[in-house]
Structures are given as structure tokens and as C-alpha cells.
Scaffold this motif. Structure first.
Motif, PDB file in Angstrom:
ATOM      1  N   GLN A  73     -27.625  77.653 -14.506  1.00  0.00           N
ATOM      2  CA  GLN A  73     -27.861  77.098 -13.178  1.00  0.00           C
ATOM      3  C   GLN A  73     -28.636  78.076 -12.306  1.00  0.00           C
ATOM      4  N   ALA A  74     -28.255  79.347 -12.378  1.00  0.00           N
ATOM      5  CA  ALA A  74     -28.979  80.368 -11.618  1.00  0.00           C
ATOM      6  C   ALA A  74     -30.435  80.408 -12.031  1.00  0.00           C
ATOM      7  N   GLU A  75     -30.705  80.261 -13.328  1.00  0.00           N
ATOM      8  CA  GLU A  75     -32.078  80.356 -13.813  1.00  0.00           C
ATOM      9  C   GLU A  75     -32.934  79.200 -13.298  1.00  0.00           C
ATOM     10  N   TRP A  76     -32.419  77.971 -13.370  1.00  0.00           N
ATOM     11  CA  TRP A  76     -33.244  76.855 -12.902  1.00  0.00           C
ATOM     12  C   TRP A  76     -33.372  76.850 -11.383  1.00  0.00           C
ATOM     13  N   GLU A  77     -32.311  77.236 -10.673  1.00  0.00           N
ATOM     14  CA  GLU A  77     -32.402  77.277  -9.214  1.00  0.00           C
ATOM     15  C   GLU A  77     -33.400  78.328  -8.750  1.00  0.00           C
ATOM     16  N   GLN A  83     -41.008  77.956  -6.852  1.00  0.00           N
ATOM     17  CA  GLN A  83     -41.905  76.829  -6.589  1.00  0.00           C
ATOM     18  C   GLN A  83     -41.959  76.522  -5.095  1.00  0.00           C
ATOM     19  N   ALA A  84     -40.811  76.504  -4.441  1.00  0.00           N
ATOM     20  CA  ALA A  84     -40.761  76.201  -3.013  1.00  0.00           C
ATOM     21  C   ALA A  84     -41.459  77.266  -2.179  1.00  0.00           C
ATOM     22  N   ALA A  90     -43.348  79.107 -14.197  1.00  0.00           N
ATOM     23  CA  ALA A  90     -43.335  78.027 -15.175  1.00  0.00           C
ATOM     24  C   ALA A  90     -42.804  76.754 -14.528  1.00  0.00           C
ATOM     25  N   THR A  91     -43.400  75.611 -14.894  1.00  0.00           N
ATOM     26  CA  THR A  91     -42.969  74.321 -14.360  1.00  0.00           C
ATOM     27  C   THR A  91     -41.618  73.932 -14.957  1.00  0.00           C
ATOM     28  N   VAL A  92     -40.672  73.605 -14.094  1.00  0.00           N
ATOM     29  CA  VAL A  92     -39.349  73.171 -14.535  1.00  0.00           C
ATOM     30  C   VAL A  92     -39.429  71.700 -14.907  1.00  0.00           C
ATOM     31  N   VAL A  93     -39.131  71.390 -16.165  1.00  0.00           N
ATOM     32  CA  VAL A  93     -39.211  70.020 -16.676  1.00  0.00           C
ATOM     33  C   VAL A  93     -37.867  69.318 -16.587  1.00  0.00           C
ATOM     34  N   GLY A  94     -36.810  70.003 -17.008  1.00  0.00           N
ATOM     35  CA  GLY A  94     -35.477  69.407 -16.977  1.00  0.00           C
ATOM     36  C   GLY A  94     -34.407  70.473 -16.943  1.00  0.00           C
ATOM     37  N   PHE A  95     -33.242  70.114 -16.392  1.00  0.00           N
ATOM     38  CA  PHE A  95     -32.144  71.081 -16.317  1.00  0.00           C
ATOM     39  C   PHE A  95     -30.824  70.355 -16.104  1.00  0.00           C
ATOM     40  N   PHE A 175     -47.961  84.612 -13.334  1.00  0.00           N
ATOM     41  CA  PHE A 175     -46.813  83.717 -13.242  1.00  0.00           C
ATOM     42  C   PHE A 175     -45.536  84.518 -13.497  1.00  0.00           C
ATOM     43  N   LEU A 176     -44.463  84.162 -12.808  1.00  0.00           N
ATOM     44  CA  LEU A 176     -43.167  84.783 -13.053  1.00  0.00           C
ATOM     45  C   LEU A 176     -42.327  83.883 -13.948  1.00  0.00           C
ATOM     46  N   ILE A 177     -41.559  84.490 -14.846  1.00  0.00           N
ATOM     47  CA  ILE A 177     -40.667  83.742 -15.731  1.00  0.00           C
ATOM     48  C   ILE A 177     -39.319  84.465 -15.799  1.00  0.00           C
ATOM     49  N   ASP A 178     -38.338  83.782 -16.375  1.00  0.00           N
ATOM     50  CA  ASP A 178     -37.043  84.385 -16.713  1.00  0.00           C
ATOM     51  C   ASP A 178     -36.408  85.145 -15.543  1.00  0.00           C
ATOM     52  N   CYS A 179     -35.676  84.415 -14.719  1.00  0.00           N
ATOM     53  CA  CYS A 179     -35.007  85.055 -13.585  1.00  0.00           C
ATOM     54  C   CYS A 179     -33.565  84.549 -13.453  1.00  0.00           C
ATOM     55  N   PRO A 180     -32.732  84.738 -14.482  1.00  0.00           N
ATOM     56  CA  PRO A 180     -31.350  84.238 -14.400  1.00  0.00           C
ATOM     57  C   PRO A 180     -30.423  85.098 -13.549  1.00  0.00           C
ATOM     58  N   THR A 181     -30.810  86.346 -13.268  1.00  0.00           N
ATOM     59  CA  THR A 181     -29.919  87.221 -12.495  1.00  0.00           C
ATOM     60  C   THR A 181     -30.403  87.432 -11.063  1.00  0.00           C
ATOM     61  N   GLY A 182     -31.468  86.750 -10.674  1.00  0.00           N
ATOM     62  CA  GLY A 182     -31.940  86.855  -9.297  1.00  0.00           C
ATOM     63  C   GLY A 182     -30.950  86.217  -8.342  1.00  0.00           C
TER      64      GLY A 182
END
Length: 246
Positions: A73-77, A83-84, A90-95, A175-182
């Protein structure tokens, strides 16, 4: 939360069928990319496009199985925050995720592949010619400095802002990727996290870029044209952050 969200742009055709819910996502067969104790990543090709499917079977450390945000959840949020804020990512397709009697059961995040990109750490390991191109470095540095400052201005720290998590193109797009601990941090805790983010970026930069290039990045980040007395203290903290840990 328990549920599945699919980006409206991908609800039709083959992607709509393949990514319709968690059951179909976990049934997908693709090229194995990597794994850790909590998740595994597969690359799949659907409808002429390439996607990365990250499937989680663990929530994270300690009590995250029951309390707080699971890692997925942290990663997709966090990607949606980027994006905001106008940060290329990376474009979020589904979560989504599922819980069983209140405990995290499984979850997934799907992103579309950023074509023709490599991460900065890979370029460094290959001694790629891009890193010797001053104009290319200047363009990427400008974007990365602004993206980093945008995060920090929101009270957010990436917490793993390393070169491997920055994708670039030959044309100098970033592009930024992989941010589950942000996460968002209040002061004074944010200050430490800001230094950590900048130190993570400089960990490889100090071996690959000139002092002038690194200083230019810092000045762009600070929205300044010259160093102040306070900046010298900040730079010392950045340079010392990983002392004894490398």
C-alpha cells in the motif's frame, strides 16, 4: 482496506481481463525478475505492452500485518503522490490487497514498463558514456534535483533514493521507481531524512561525477546560485552520513 483498483485506461481489452482482480493478477505467468522475503516481481507482455507485476505475500516488519500501512500500500500510494506532484514515475496500472480476519493476506502493484530506460546505478557499473556527457548529466541532474526538492517540500522523504531507483533514457529523461519506504515526516525528523536522501544520491555520484557537477545539483536543489554558510554545514552532514558504513 480490502479491494482492487484498476486504472480506467487499462480496463478494456486484454489488460482489462488479465488485471481484473487479485485472483487473475496472482495467476499471471511471466518472466521472473526478482524477489525478497515479502514480494516477487514478474514482467508480463499483454496486448503489445510490457508490465511489471509486483506480488506481495507479506505486509512488512513487526505489526504491519495488522496495523499501519502494508508495504504494498505504501508503494502504490507513494507512486500516486509522485504523479500528483508532477514527478515523473512509472504509471500505476493496478493495485490492491486482501485481508483475512483483519490480517494482511496478499497484495499486488502493477506498473507499465518505462521503455528504453536504465537505472543510474547500472550506467555507473557499465561506465556508460552518458555519464561522461556533461549536457546529459546536467539535464538529468536538473530533473532529479527538482523532483527531490518537490518531495521534501511536501514533508515527504523517499528513504531509499539511490541511483538504482532512478531510471533514465538516452535522451536524458528521468523517472523515479520503487519507493515502498517513503513517508511523510514532521520536523525535526524530516531534517534527518532529507540528509539521508541527499546522501543516498551522492553515494555513487561522488565516484562518477565531478565536484562541480555535484555542487550544481545541490544548488539547483536549494534553488540558489551560490553557497551560504548554512549550506556548508548541510554538505558536511551529507558527506559524513555513510562514514564507517561503506
Amino acid at each position: 482496506m480490502t479491494g482492487w483498483t484498476l486504472n480506467p485506461e487499462y480496463t478494456t481489452g486484454e489488460s482489462g481481463k488479465a488485471f481484473s482482480n487479485l485472483d487473475t493478477v496472482f495467476a499471471l505467468q511471466g518472466e521472473f525478475i526478482t524477489s525478497d522475503p515479502l514480494s516477487e516481481v514478474h514482467r508480463v507482455h499483454i496486448g503489445g505492452r510490457t508490465y511489471y507485476v509486483k506480488r506481495y505475500t507479506g505486509a512488512g516488519k513487526h505489526l504491519r500485518r495488522y496495523l499501519g500501512r502494508p508495504r504494498v500500500q505504501a508503494e502504490w500510494e507513494n507512486l500516486l503522490h509522485f504523479q500528483a506532484w508532477g514527478i515523473p514515475a512509472a504509471t500505476v496500472v493496478g493495485f490492491g490487497l486482501e485481508r483475512d480476519n483483519g490480517a494482511f493476506s496478499r497484495g499486488a502493484l502493477i506498473t507499465e514498463e518505462l521503455a528504453d530506460t536504465r537505472d543510474l546505478a547500472w550506467l555507473a557499473s557499465q561506465q556508460d558514456a552518458c555519464l561522461a556527457d556533461r549536457q546529459w548529466v546536467a539535464r538529468v541532474s536538473y530533473q532529479l534535483a527538482h523532483a527531490t526538492r518537490m518531495m521534501h517540500d511536501q514533508g515527504f522523504a523517499h528513504n531509499d533514493l539511490k541511483w538504482r531507483n532512478v531510471l533514465v533514457t538516452r535522451g536524458g529523461e528521468m523517472f523515479l521507481i520503487d519507493c515502498p519506504t517513503g513517508a511523510f515526516w514532521p520536523q525535526p525528523f524530516l531534517g534527518y531524512r532529507v540528509i539521508k536522501d541527499l546522501a543516498c544520491l551522492d553515494k555513487i555520484a561522488k565516484y562518477q561525477l565531478s565536484r562541480t557537477q555535484r555542487l550544481r545539483f545541490y544548488l539547483i536543489y536549494q534553488r540558489q546560485t551560490r553557497l551560504r554558510t548554512a549550506d556548508k554545514r548541510i554538505i558536511r552532514r551529507i558527506l559524513r552520513f555513510f562514514e564507517g558504513r561503506e
